[in-house]
Design a protein around this motif. Sequence first.
Motif, PDB file in Angstrom:
ATOM      1  N   PRO B 312      13.454   2.495  -0.481  1.00  0.00           N
ATOM      2  CA  PRO B 312      13.516   1.069  -0.771  1.00  0.00           C
ATOM      3  C   PRO B 312      13.761   0.896  -2.265  1.00  0.00           C
ATOM      4  O   PRO B 312      13.474   1.790  -3.059  1.00  0.00           O
ATOM      5  N   ARG B 313      14.356  -0.236  -2.669  1.00  0.00           N
ATOM      6  CA  ARG B 313      14.781  -0.387  -4.057  1.00  0.00           C
ATOM      7  C   ARG B 313      13.606  -0.460  -5.019  1.00  0.00           C
ATOM      8  O   ARG B 313      13.656   0.025  -6.136  1.00  0.00           O
ATOM      9  N   ASN B 314      12.526  -1.146  -4.576  1.00  0.00           N
ATOM     10  CA  ASN B 314      11.376  -1.321  -5.466  1.00  0.00           C
ATOM     11  C   ASN B 314      10.197  -0.486  -4.991  1.00  0.00           C
ATOM     12  O   ASN B 314       9.643  -0.746  -3.924  1.00  0.00           O
ATOM     13  N   VAL B 315       9.848   0.512  -5.757  1.00  0.00           N
ATOM     14  CA  VAL B 315       8.667   1.315  -5.440  1.00  0.00           C
ATOM     15  C   VAL B 315       7.851   1.502  -6.717  1.00  0.00           C
ATOM     16  O   VAL B 315       8.402   1.871  -7.758  1.00  0.00           O
ATOM     17  N   TRP B 316       6.573   1.140  -6.627  1.00  0.00           N
ATOM     18  CA  TRP B 316       5.698   1.346  -7.789  1.00  0.00           C
ATOM     19  C   TRP B 316       4.458   2.104  -7.350  1.00  0.00           C
ATOM     20  O   TRP B 316       3.942   1.906  -6.254  1.00  0.00           O
ATOM     21  N   ARG B 317       3.964   2.975  -8.209  1.00  0.00           N
ATOM     22  CA  ARG B 317       2.710   3.667  -7.939  1.00  0.00           C
ATOM     23  C   ARG B 317       1.616   2.854  -8.623  1.00  0.00           C
ATOM     24  O   ARG B 317       1.611   2.700  -9.860  1.00  0.00           O
ATOM     25  N   LEU B 318       0.698   2.297  -7.806  1.00  0.00           N
ATOM     26  CA  LEU B 318      -0.299   1.358  -8.344  1.00  0.00           C
ATOM     27  C   LEU B 318      -1.703   1.761  -7.937  1.00  0.00           C
ATOM     28  O   LEU B 318      -1.901   2.615  -7.072  1.00  0.00           O
ATOM     29  N   ARG B 319      -2.672   1.097  -8.551  1.00  0.00           N
ATOM     30  CA  ARG B 319      -4.082   1.404  -8.351  1.00  0.00           C
ATOM     31  C   ARG B 319      -4.729   0.239  -7.595  1.00  0.00           C
ATOM     32  O   ARG B 319      -4.516  -0.935  -7.929  1.00  0.00           O
ATOM     33  N   VAL B 320      -5.529   0.549  -6.572  1.00  0.00           N
ATOM     34  CA  VAL B 320      -6.234  -0.506  -5.819  1.00  0.00           C
ATOM     35  C   VAL B 320      -7.396  -1.023  -6.663  1.00  0.00           C
ATOM     36  O   VAL B 320      -8.241  -0.250  -7.096  1.00  0.00           O
ATOM     37  N   GLU B 321      -7.406  -2.344  -6.916  1.00  0.00           N
ATOM     38  CA  GLU B 321      -8.489  -2.908  -7.724  1.00  0.00           C
ATOM     39  C   GLU B 321      -9.441  -3.758  -6.916  1.00  0.00           C
ATOM     40  O   GLU B 321     -10.567  -4.013  -7.334  1.00  0.00           O
ATOM     41  N   GLY B 322      -9.000  -4.233  -5.773  1.00  0.00           N
ATOM     42  CA  GLY B 322      -9.907  -5.051  -4.969  1.00  0.00           C
ATOM     43  C   GLY B 322      -9.269  -5.391  -3.646  1.00  0.00           C
ATOM     44  O   GLY B 322      -8.045  -5.390  -3.501  1.00  0.00           O
ATOM     45  N   VAL B 323     -10.129  -5.651  -2.672  1.00  0.00           N
ATOM     46  CA  VAL B 323      -9.660  -5.999  -1.332  1.00  0.00           C
ATOM     47  C   VAL B 323     -10.476  -7.193  -0.851  1.00  0.00           C
ATOM     48  O   VAL B 323     -11.693  -7.205  -1.004  1.00  0.00           O
ATOM     49  N   GLU B 324      -9.798  -8.239  -0.318  1.00  0.00           N
ATOM     50  CA  GLU B 324     -10.551  -9.369   0.228  1.00  0.00           C
ATOM     51  C   GLU B 324      -9.835  -9.929   1.443  1.00  0.00           C
ATOM     52  O   GLU B 324      -8.621  -9.723   1.613  1.00  0.00           O
TER      53      GLU B 324
END
Lengths: 274, 374
Positions: B312-324
């Motif tokens: 896919p064109r946009n892929v970022w490696r990110l960190r989970v900061e919260g879930v609601e």
Amino acid sequence: MAAGAPGRRTAAAVRRGRTPWALLVPALIGLAFLVLPFAGLLIRTPWGDLLPLLSSAEVRGALWLSLGTATAATAVSLLFGVPLAWLIARTEFPGRRAVRALVTVPLVIPPVVGGVALLLVLGRSGLLGRHLYEWTGFSLPFTTAAVVVAQVFVAMPFLVISVEGALRGADRRYEEAAATLGASRWTAFRRVTLPMAAPGVVAGAVLAWARALGEFGATITFAGNFPGTTQTMPLAVYLAMQESPEQAVVLSLVLLLVSLAVLVALRDRWVGTP
Amino acid sequence: MSTEGGGARRGAPEGASGAEAAEPALDARIAVDRGRFRLDARITAGPGEVVALLGPNGAGKSTALRALAGLQPLSAGRVLLEGRDITADPVERRPIGVVFQDYLLFGHMSALENVAFGPRCRGAGRAEARAAAAALLADMGLEAYAHTRPRRLSGGQAQRVALARALAVRPRLLLLDEPLAALDAHTRVEVRAGLGRRLHDFGGAAVLVTHDPLEAMVLADRVTVLEGGGVVQEGPPAEVARFPRTDYVARLVGLNLYRGVRHGTSIEVDPGEGGAAGGARIEAASPGGGRVFAAFPPRAVALYREEPVGTPRNVWRLRVEGVERFGDQVRVRLGGELPLSADITPAALAELSPSPGAEVWASVKATEVECYPA
């Protein structure tokens, strides 16, 4: 609520605990001090001679004079006191705080001093009274009107303070709402602000009336003590005390009953006490 | 700072009448200086148009409304209503009706007397005013409550009496300050529908203050967003919802929003945008150039434990900061090179089973990215 109390239980226990003696004893002494004089009055009343004493022309004259002047004084206080309270509560002008303080002065000075001050201003040779006498030949002191003036002087501050408090407590946004509907400031005051402050106005009027009814010092100084024209009930009581204490007791009883009747009649409707 | 932002649209909307208004019914520039707070905004409304002033608390919405009503003196500016300058007119002579936040019905008067108050003040006879008030209350379906005191009315009824009272003076401009805020959630839906109908029938211009985006979207023909005392965005509700221009609006309408520079189909996000590190890129479908906003909805984001295949064109490696919880979805807040929110199903979350601080891969299709000039 209770500092450091961990649970509801402790709070409830504290509430159920004994009333502390240190508070109860002085409270009861205070209550007795306020109630006993009335008991004494009732005990010493010559109930048998009550009717003849009451129907004497002198007593009736004093009673009607008192009721009439106190009512007139209340009306005058309303007429000038309500606008004055509005001015203090709702407008900004330099010296507003000073005006507010001045209004309360008659509350704290001895009424006799008020009477002397009134004489100095409105007496036949007083600051204003002199001109009044020159132009009209009318001298205010020692007339029934003087009784009313003296009563207004001591009673109006009660009304002003009470009404001012009520106006301050009234939400100004209602006046804004009235303005957006096309009401001038006068219309907004008459139809919105005043009705909302009505309980405060009535409470103030009752206070003023009661204060006027009991007025002695300023009246006797400024209006004198002439039966039929300036001798109100408190003056009559004082005079009777010198001559026939029995009559003084009866007059006092009448004054007491009239005051109580007014308080009871108005309490439930206006002077809401929790 | 009066915002004359390039993309902000102004002027008459395509109203139900279809007529292009030659001049706005309301054309106001209001500046109010109050110590550290300064409001400077241009507020316009076409004939028959309902304009919502939307903004966070303290943005100056209510001050703006009070200034239009004449309850708040202007430090600069002017208010033109149907071509007439009413800036210097006192409150009681402005052809304006106001519905206040708590309605401010007079407690010592019946509903009928409340509504008749305005006509009486504006010179109508007693009988005439009462007849007009009775007719208005009947319109609102309140004839049975004409002699009821306000405190005995329900919230919805009080709201309608307040509206009738404001309309009774036949205003040319209707101002409403959070007209539904005093109602509970259940009544609000019903009262909002009734209010919408009556605003539509009113015919004059109306300005509505609200902090509820839904209220603004449903009731208004045009939305003016106020932030920090200035207008930051303006346009039809659908346009504002699709092309937010500030973080506040983006949050309200639920979009991830970034500013950046577009080179071809690639947008280089400004450093610091939403906490973004420098160098983050977003790929859009169509090419262009210059400074742009890029926006995409959280539900367009897919999350993976492993780097996704199929590019896919946009892929970022990110960190989970919260879930609601978010409706029947789960909103995952992610930090890293491009902080964003992602809405995924609870099932997808279970599969992902992220521990706090876990790293995941986020992807967005280029076609999901809205790109518009900043």
